[in-house]
Design a protein around this motif. Structure first.
Motif, mmCIF file in Angstrom:
data_model
loop_
_atom_site.group_PDB
_atom_site.id
_atom_site.type_symbol
_atom_site.label_atom_id
_atom_site.label_comp_id
_atom_site.label_asym_id
_atom_site.label_seq_id
_atom_site.Cartn_x
_atom_site.Cartn_y
_atom_site.Cartn_z
ATOM 1 N N ILE A 34 0.850 -1.198 0.000
ATOM 2 C CA ILE A 34 0.000 0.000 0.000
ATOM 3 C C ILE A 34 0.883 1.245 0.000
ATOM 4 O O ILE A 34 0.634 2.213 -0.726
ATOM 5 C CB ILE A 34 -0.935 0.013 1.225
ATOM 6 N N CYS A 35 1.946 1.207 0.811
ATOM 7 C CA CYS A 35 2.848 2.357 0.874
ATOM 8 C C CYS A 35 3.545 2.584 -0.466
ATOM 9 O O CYS A 35 3.676 3.718 -0.919
ATOM 10 C CB CYS A 35 3.886 2.161 1.979
ATOM 11 N N GLN A 36 3.984 1.487 -1.095
ATOM 12 C CA GLN A 36 4.654 1.617 -2.398
ATOM 13 C C GLN A 36 3.715 2.244 -3.408
ATOM 14 O O GLN A 36 4.088 3.156 -4.157
ATOM 15 C CB GLN A 36 5.105 0.242 -2.909
ATOM 16 N N ALA A 37 2.467 1.767 -3.426
ATOM 17 C CA ALA A 37 1.491 2.285 -4.378
ATOM 18 C C ALA A 37 1.233 3.769 -4.099
ATOM 19 O O ALA A 37 1.192 4.583 -5.025
ATOM 20 C CB ALA A 37 0.194 1.491 -4.285
ATOM 21 N N SER A 38 1.082 4.123 -2.821
ATOM 22 C CA SER A 38 0.836 5.527 -2.480
ATOM 23 C C SER A 38 2.002 6.387 -2.954
ATOM 24 O O SER A 38 1.798 7.484 -3.495
ATOM 25 C CB SER A 38 0.671 5.689 -0.972
ATOM 26 N N ALA A 39 3.220 5.878 -2.754
ATOM 27 C CA ALA A 39 4.395 6.642 -3.153
ATOM 28 C C ALA A 39 4.371 6.917 -4.648
ATOM 29 O O ALA A 39 4.646 8.038 -5.093
ATOM 30 C CB ALA A 39 5.664 5.898 -2.759
ATOM 31 N N SER A 40 4.009 5.908 -5.445
ATOM 32 C CA SER A 40 4.034 6.138 -6.890
ATOM 33 C C SER A 40 2.881 7.034 -7.312
ATOM 34 O O SER A 40 2.989 7.774 -8.281
ATOM 35 C CB SER A 40 4.047 4.814 -7.655
ATOM 36 N N MET A 41 1.754 6.986 -6.585
ATOM 37 C CA MET A 41 0.646 7.892 -6.919
ATOM 38 C C MET A 41 1.009 9.342 -6.579
ATOM 39 O O MET A 41 0.645 10.271 -7.297
ATOM 40 C CB MET A 41 -0.612 7.500 -6.137
ATOM 41 N N LEU A 42 1.749 9.511 -5.471
ATOM 42 C CA LEU A 42 2.128 10.864 -5.069
ATOM 43 C C LEU A 42 3.191 11.443 -6.001
ATOM 44 O O LEU A 42 3.315 12.656 -6.145
ATOM 45 C CB LEU A 42 2.612 10.863 -3.615
ATOM 46 N N ALA A 43 3.945 10.548 -6.646
ATOM 47 C CA ALA A 43 4.957 11.014 -7.591
ATOM 48 C C ALA A 43 4.292 11.818 -8.703
ATOM 49 O O ALA A 43 4.880 12.740 -9.263
ATOM 50 C CB ALA A 43 5.720 9.826 -8.169
ATOM 51 N N LYS A 44 3.023 11.470 -8.999
ATOM 52 C CA LYS A 44 2.315 12.163 -10.091
ATOM 53 C C LYS A 44 2.009 13.619 -9.759
ATOM 54 O O LYS A 44 1.712 14.397 -10.646
ATOM 55 C CB LYS A 44 1.019 11.424 -10.413
ATOM 56 N N ILE A 45 2.011 13.965 -8.470
ATOM 57 C CA ILE A 45 1.821 15.388 -8.150
ATOM 58 C C ILE A 45 3.146 16.008 -7.703
ATOM 59 O O ILE A 45 3.178 17.037 -7.032
ATOM 60 C CB ILE A 45 0.713 15.625 -7.094
ATOM 61 N N GLY A 46 4.223 15.342 -8.076
ATOM 62 C CA GLY A 46 5.545 15.918 -7.858
ATOM 63 C C GLY A 46 6.167 15.644 -6.507
ATOM 64 O O GLY A 46 7.251 16.144 -6.204
ATOM 65 N N VAL A 47 5.512 14.831 -5.687
ATOM 66 C CA VAL A 47 6.088 14.562 -4.368
ATOM 67 C C VAL A 47 6.977 13.327 -4.454
ATOM 68 O O VAL A 47 6.547 12.265 -4.912
ATOM 69 C CB VAL A 47 4.978 14.330 -3.322
ATOM 70 N N LYS A 48 8.216 13.486 -4.032
ATOM 71 C CA LYS A 48 9.138 12.355 -4.056
ATOM 72 C C LYS A 48 9.096 11.685 -2.681
ATOM 73 O O LYS A 48 9.541 12.263 -1.684
ATOM 74 C CB LYS A 48 10.551 12.839 -4.378
ATOM 75 N N VAL A 49 8.496 10.513 -2.628
ATOM 76 C CA VAL A 49 8.365 9.812 -1.346
ATOM 77 C C VAL A 49 9.482 8.786 -1.224
ATOM 78 O O VAL A 49 9.614 7.893 -2.067
ATOM 79 C CB VAL A 49 6.993 9.121 -1.240
ATOM 80 N N ASN A 50 10.295 8.930 -0.187
ATOM 81 C CA ASN A 50 11.306 7.905 0.099
ATOM 82 C C ASN A 50 10.693 6.951 1.104
ATOM 83 O O ASN A 50 10.401 7.333 2.232
ATOM 84 C CB ASN A 50 12.562 8.541 0.681
ATOM 85 N N LEU A 51 10.498 5.719 0.688
ATOM 86 C CA LEU A 51 9.790 4.771 1.540
ATOM 87 C C LEU A 51 10.742 4.084 2.513
ATOM 88 O O LEU A 51 11.775 3.554 2.129
ATOM 89 C CB LEU A 51 9.082 3.732 0.657
ATOM 90 N N LEU A 52 10.372 4.106 3.794
ATOM 91 C CA LEU A 52 11.140 3.379 4.798
ATOM 92 C C LEU A 52 10.208 2.333 5.407
ATOM 93 O O LEU A 52 9.479 2.611 6.357
ATOM 94 C CB LEU A 52 11.663 4.342 5.874
ATOM 95 N N ALA A 53 10.203 1.155 4.802
ATOM 96 C CA ALA A 53 9.322 0.088 5.294
ATOM 97 C C ALA A 53 10.144 -0.867 6.137
ATOM 98 O O ALA A 53 11.178 -1.358 5.696
ATOM 99 C CB ALA A 53 8.692 -0.649 4.119
ATOM 100 N N GLN A 54 9.729 -1.094 7.347
ATOM 101 C CA GLN A 54 10.471 -2.008 8.207
ATOM 102 C C GLN A 54 9.546 -2.830 9.088
ATOM 103 O O GLN A 54 8.347 -2.578 9.162
ATOM 104 C CB GLN A 54 11.511 -1.259 9.038
ATOM 105 N N THR A 55 10.151 -3.806 9.770
ATOM 106 C CA THR A 55 9.376 -4.705 10.620
ATOM 107 C C THR A 55 8.718 -3.918 11.752
ATOM 108 O O THR A 55 9.212 -2.869 12.166
ATOM 109 C CB THR A 55 10.270 -5.850 11.135
ATOM 110 N N LYS A 56 7.592 -4.436 12.244
ATOM 111 C CA LYS A 56 6.768 -3.643 13.164
ATOM 112 C C LYS A 56 7.529 -3.185 14.409
ATOM 113 O O LYS A 56 7.315 -2.062 14.881
ATOM 114 C CB LYS A 56 5.514 -4.419 13.549
ATOM 115 N N SER A 57 8.420 -4.019 14.928
ATOM 116 C CA SER A 57 9.129 -3.615 16.143
ATOM 117 C C SER A 57 9.994 -2.391 15.889
ATOM 118 O O SER A 57 10.146 -1.525 16.739
ATOM 119 C CB SER A 57 10.021 -4.744 16.655
#
Lengths: 327, 532
Positions: B384-407
């Motif tokens: 979901i985060c990856q998809a959101s990041a690529s959707m936000l790229a369309k309005i010029g926002v560069k999202v650097n995703l930091l996905a990690q384990t819950k702890s």
């Protein structure tokens, strides 16, 4: 011999301390345990209080010092997840891991050595080629993939063997064994093969390579020239001389089997120490992680010690050398 | 004479019971983790409490549709604004044969106040307990509390005598000390199942309590629970028939279950809402680039609205959630008390409008931000985060995703690390199933007392919401209360305090040989399990 032992013992303690300190340093990067220990409605004050009670805010060396002091007394604290003493949990889980590892080691040795010898002697036979290709699979496929494929074939499609767990176990005092019930034995088959496969192919390839080497040496040729029977040359002369490196590897691999049972145990939900460790990593259960790593280090240290001593037994030259240089 | 009748009755009952094992029904189930403890006051966590529910009971309970029913209390009444009176069920016995009385309730209230207890939130609801007689008890609350029964569902009652005998009068603590450890591995409740054996993390066996007071649907006589960590193993165990029920099942494995014989996926909307949130506290983004030097774009409602319009929730539903998510416009799910369908709307997905908003806000060229995301907590969270990041790229926002384990994720973004995040994904199910919990924990300004705003990671703040939340807590008139809840949600939606995404699906796999009821809070209750 005694001075050698003392020296090794001191080295071992140093190794253990190093492992403990590295492990401890790593724990700060595993994540925060508190959120796995409380519910979402627990207040911030209570969370902070719990952190304080567990001493998680103390400086690194204070925490480490406390751990070592307790560990020396055989006290590894209380597991965050299970809320029970870690030593008790390890004692409860150890039989599962040891039975699995031992069976795998026996399988690997009992099948790996004869296969190695056979492929060395009959280098171009079709059976040797089959063994060699099989070993390629064993050495290149990752353990978890083999495990999942076995589950799929024997558990899901054929339904011969259980897909997970240890089956029914029988308690013999504190030791729980799966060898005494039919379901326990059935549950052992797939995990044992999965765990043994890599070691088996490794041993087979090693024995084959060493054996080929030895068969080319002068003393083997001399033996043949003297008219000794092939059997004698192969098994008494050649095999015995290939055994020194093989024992080293088998010894080290025995440690590896216990340590790397982690993956096999996770795939098969085998209730051993490795599975407990993986769960502990996920939940940031520091007492279990620390105890497990130190224990695995201890196992490796002991195995290395035994392997060193076995050299003495197998190779008389070592004894002479050591005596000559004053050790 | 009396004793003879008793003996005869006993003999009759005995023979009736002997007939039962002929229809012994075994039920095996697996979850991805284990219940944290058997101590009902040790861990406030959905699965743990859901599991313990088979053994222990609270004063009130919820049925399969989450409707409130009586359990150990037959009825309850708000006798004065700050007093709730509970009339307890008569003739109920604990598994060890002890009678259940008001003293056990009073004892349990004391027990949840002890150091190891994770139920202090519940304890805080109760000022004073007054035992009227063996089967009547009064709870005095610090302030009027119209939803107290809802909040007591997960407060389970223990036997006073048993706890004293076994030295477990204090809740099991993670911080050590053997006090309370007995209840960690042993249990003595009033529920329909008794704990037969438990090896934590390995296997827990429950057997039917034939003396249970309630007439339940289940015909299960023995239930065996095993945690299975690996998704692949869990799915294989279900398909091969080694377990009758397993969850969660990865969404991508549903087709496999459908094509396999004898099993099927069991899905439904979970009451958990997944949402995105923004850092609205700092004056400069922590992870922004040159474009946001000295500025925090998230303080501008136009930017937050642009983000919401840039996200194509239908695409996430279709591509990532296999059509099974329920897109949300509110921070609460339809099952939650306080929900109104009229408010559950989202602005249209419109990239052009979003771009326009960004331009108006002065970020026509976009900016850079780091997004924090767990990768093993919610259904397909990282995707979901990856998809959101690529959707936000369309309005010029560069999202650097930091996905990690819950702890690691929670260790970074929660209070103990000073809410170190600029942009995050989180999910929430209110434990009370009431809107107040969400208003208080997620939407109120931080820095108040108790837990107010504790999970408002971005620090969204409108004091009006705090004010309404406090009123919602003590308003006893349901209509007025509902109006205030709606007002608060309206403010939050207008200001785009967070971006609600969807309610994620529940994903269980069941064997055709059994019938179970799936509760929207992802709790499996053995009372509903019928082996065919």
């Amino acid at each position: 011999m005694i001075s050698f032992l003392i020296k090794r013992l001191l080295q071992s303690i140093l190794v253990m301390l190093t492992v403990a300190i590295i492990a401890f340093a790593l724990f700060r990067y595993v994540g925060d345990p508190i959120n796995n220990m409380v519910g979402q409605d627990t207040t911030l004050e209570e969370r902070a209080e719990l952190r304080e009670r567990l001493g998680l805010d103390d400086p690194f060396f204070v925490q480490f010092g406390r751990f070592v002091t307790n560990a020396v007394q055989g006290e590894f604290g209380i597991s965050y997840q299970h809320r029970r003493p870690v030593s008790e949990l390890i004692a409860e889980r150890a039989p599962a891991t040891l039975e699995l590892s031992l069976l795998s080691a026996i399988l690997a040795i009992a099948i790996g050595i004869p296969m190695g010898v056979y492929t060395a002697i009959h280098r171009d036979g079709w059976l040797s080629r089959a063994f060699m290709s099989l070993s390629l699979i064993g050495i290149s496929l990752p353990t978890f993939l083999i495990g999942i494929l076995l589950i799929l074939l024997f558990g899901v499609i054929l339904r011969w063997l259980p897909t997970f767990g240890r089956g029914e176990v029988v308690q013999l005092g504190w030791w729980s064994t799966g060898f005494l019930t039919w379901s326990g034995i059935k549950a052992l088959i797939m995990p044992a093969i999965t765990l043994a496969l890599f070691q088996m192919t490794l041993i087979m390839r090693l024995v084959r390579a060493e054996m080929l080497e030895v068969l080319r040496t002068d003393f083997v040729k001399f033996g043949r020239a003297r008219g000794l029977p092939d059997r004698y040359v192969h098994f008494k002369t050649a095999l015995k001389n290939t055994m020194v490196p093989v024992i080293t590897i088998i010894g080290l691999q025995l440690g590896a089997i216990i340590a790397f049972a982690i993956i096999t145990e996770t795939v098969f939900q085998w209730p051993g120490m490795g599975l407990m460790f993986i769960q502990a990593v996920r939940e940031v259960d520091i007492p279990i992680m620390a105890a497990y790593l130190v224990m695995i280090a201890l196992i490796f240290v002991i195995i290395n010690l035994i392997v060193d001593m076995l050299y003495y037994v197998v190779d008389p030259r070592l004894r002479v050398d050591r005596a000559a240089t004053g050790h | 004479m009396r004793s003879i009748t008793k003996t005869l009755t006993a003999a009759f009952l005995g023979s009736a019971m002997l007939a039962a094992p002929a229809s012994a029904k075994e039920f095996k189930f697996a979850f991805q983790g284990d219940a944290g403890t058997m101590d009902p006051h040790g861990l406030f966590e959905t699965f743990t409490l859901g599991f313990q529910r088979n053994i222990y009971e609270g004063l009130v309970a919820r049925d399969g549709n989450m409707a409130m029913t009586g359990a150990l209390a037959e009825s309850w009444e708000n006798t004065s604004p700050k007093v709730w009176t509970f009339n307890l069920r008569k003739g109920v016995k604990f598994h060890n044969g002890n009678d259940f009385t008001a003293d056990d309730v009073a004892f349990s209230v004391e027990r949840i106040k002890t150091e190891g207890s994770d139920m202090k939130v519940v304890a805080a609801l109760i000022d004073k307990v007054k035992v009227i007689d063996d089967h009547t008890i009064e709870f005095h609350t610090p302030a009027p509390n119209p939803i107290m029964p809802l909040q007591l569902e997960i407060f389970y009652i223990m036997d006073k005598e048993w706890s004293e005998e076994n030295k477990t009068t204090e809740a099991t603590s993670v911080a050590g000390g053997d006090e309370g450890n007995f209840a960690n591995l042993n249990a003595n409740g009033t529920g329909p199942f008794k704990l037969e054996s438990r090896q934590s993390g390995v296997k827990t066996v429950l057997v039917r309590n034939d003396d249970h007071w309630e007439d339940i649907d289940s015909n299960v006589t023995k239930a065996i629970f095993t945690p299975i960590d690996q998704d692949a193993t869990r799915v294989a165990a279900l398909i091969s028939g080694d377990v009758d029920l397993a969850w969660p099942i990865p969404v991508q494995d549903w087709n496999r279950l459908e094509s396999a014989d004898g099993v099927k996926p069991l899905t439904g909307p979970e009451a958990r809402t997944i949402f995105l949130g923004f850092n609205q506290t700092d004056d400069e983004l922590k992870t922004g680039g040159d474009a946001t030097k000295g500025k925090n774009p998230f303080k501008d409602v136009r930017v937050r609205k642009a983000f919401m319009q840039a996200i194509d929730i239908e695409a996430i539903k279709k591509k990532i959630m296999r059509g099974s998510a329920t897109p949300a416009g509110l921070m609460i799910a339809p099952q939650i008390n306080g929900f109104t369908e009229g408010q559950n709307t989202r602005p249209d997905h419109d990239v052009a409008a979003a771009k326009k908003l960004m331009e108006d806000a002065g970020y026509g060229d976009g900016f850079e931000v780091t997004m924090d995301c767990p990768n093993d907590r919610y259904v397909n969270d990282e995707k979901i985060c990856q998809a959101s990041a690529s959707m936000l790229a369309k309005i010029g926002v560069k999202v650097n995703l930091l996905a990690q384990t819950k702890s690691k994720y929670f260790g970074k973004v929660l209070a103990q690390n000073e809410y170190d995040t600029d942009f995050f994904l989180l999910g929430w199910t209110p434990s009370t199933f009431d809107a107040h919990n969400v208003l208080s924990a997620l939407m109120s300004c931080r820095g108040g007392e108790d837990n107010i705003g504790a999970f408002n990671l971005g620090g969204y703040c409108n004091p009006k919401i705090n004010e309404l939340t406090a009123k919602v807590q003590s308003e006893t008139d349901q209509d007025k209360r509902q109006a205030m809840i709606e007002e608060a949600f309206q403010i939050h939606s207008d200001e785009v305090g967070h971006i609600p995404l969807h309610q994620q699906p529940l994903s269980w796999g069941v064997s055709d040989k059994v019938d179970v009821i799936q509760r929207p809070d992802n709790v499996f209750d053995l009372r509903s399990a019928v082996v065919k």
